[in-house]
Scaffold this active site. Structure first.
Site, PDB file in Angstrom:
ATOM      1  N   ASP A 160       0.838  -1.190   0.000  1.00  0.00           N
ATOM      2  CA  ASP A 160       0.000   0.000   0.000  1.00  0.00           C
ATOM      3  C   ASP A 160       0.874   1.240   0.000  1.00  0.00           C
ATOM      4  OD1 ASP A 160      -2.232  -1.570   0.067  1.00  0.00           O
ATOM      5  OD2 ASP A 160      -2.468  -1.447   2.242  1.00  0.00           O
ATOM      6  N   ARG A 161       0.285   2.335  -0.423  1.00  0.00           N
ATOM      7  CA  ARG A 161       1.034   3.584  -0.532  1.00  0.00           C
ATOM      8  C   ARG A 161       1.713   3.957   0.791  1.00  0.00           C
ATOM      9  NH1 ARG A 161      -1.337   8.989  -3.413  1.00  0.00           N
ATOM     10  NH2 ARG A 161       0.324  10.378  -2.758  1.00  0.00           N
TER      11      ARG A 161
END
Ligand code: URA
Length: 237
Positions: free
Chosen positions: A102-103
């Site tokens: 995930d970012r």
């Protein structure tokens, strides 16, 4: 393989630069100077650039310590990608991230241009281990439930995994599967929330503590074997 492609892959030159080097007579194959970039390199031939032997590498494997805020794809119009952290010669080799983080997840990412090895490492059938360190909003409880399986999106029951409490609001989790936002969803399933998430190992390869966020290095020969499952390469020290 064409000589300009070989030189480009062997000497970290663009295809154009490699072609120019060949035309300028800087390249020899089997001891004979060749100035045609389209000439074919016979299998096993010795190739030199400015008198130094060079060899073409088809595959490259890189460990990156992903910083927060980067997306793990090759292209994204709205956010910086992990590719921007690599030098142009690696991007030119066609590297891509093996799987997604995930970012806002940090830590170990492997990037490679070996599609087969990447596919095998990510295949659910391979049961490759991924370990993460996390902090959470509330005290970490219901560890047994997390370990035996909780229901996440779509009613999916997560597979048994290992969870170790390392502090009041922190822990380590080791999974052998990788559903979308899996750890975030698992913590939510027990009424908690992930605050920070860092991948600390993948396929038995630990994140190198010497790598600062945003830094990368090539995998060692031993790490490459762990990732690809392949036999030790004679050409890598
Ligand atoms: N699980 C998550 O929730 N996020 C990640 O980036 C990786 C695993």
């Amino acid at each position: 393989m064409r000589l300009d492609k070989y030189i480009s892959g062997a000497a970290d030159l663009s295809r154009k630069e490699a072609g120019t080097a060949v035309r300028r007579g800087r390249v020899a194959v089997g001891g004979v100077k060749i100035s045609d970039p389209a000439a074919q390199v016979p299998d096993g031939a010795s190739v030199t650039l400015d008198g130094t032997e060079v060899s073409y590498r088809e595959f490259c494997y890189v460990m990156l310590n992903k910083p927060e805020g980067y997306v793990s794809s090759t292209d994204d119009p709205g956010a910086p990608t992990v590719m921007e952290l690599l030098p142009p010669e690696l991007v030119r080799m066609g590297l891509f991230p093996c799987g997604r983080l995930d970012r806002y997840t940090t830590g170990l990412m492997i990037l490679t241009n070996d599609g087969g090895a990447s596919h095998r490492a990510l295949s659910p059938k391979s049961h490759v281990e991924k370990a993460y360190a996390f902090t959470c909003r509330d005290p970490l409880e219901r560890v047994d439930e997390l370990e035996s399986g909780v229901h996440i999106a779509g009613g999916y029951l997560t597979k048994p995994c290992k969870v170790e409490k390392t502090g009041d609001r922190e822990g380590r989790i080791t999974l052998r599967e990788g559903k979308y936002h899996q750890i975030k969803q698992m913590l939510e399933a027990v009424g908690n929330k992930i605050v920070t998430l860092e991948r600390i190992s993948f396929a038995g390869i630990p994140l190198d503590p010497a790598l600062a966020r945003g830094e990368w290095r090539e995998l060692t020969a031993e790490e490459e074997i762990l990732f690809t499952g392949a036999k030790k390469k004679e050409d890598k020290k």
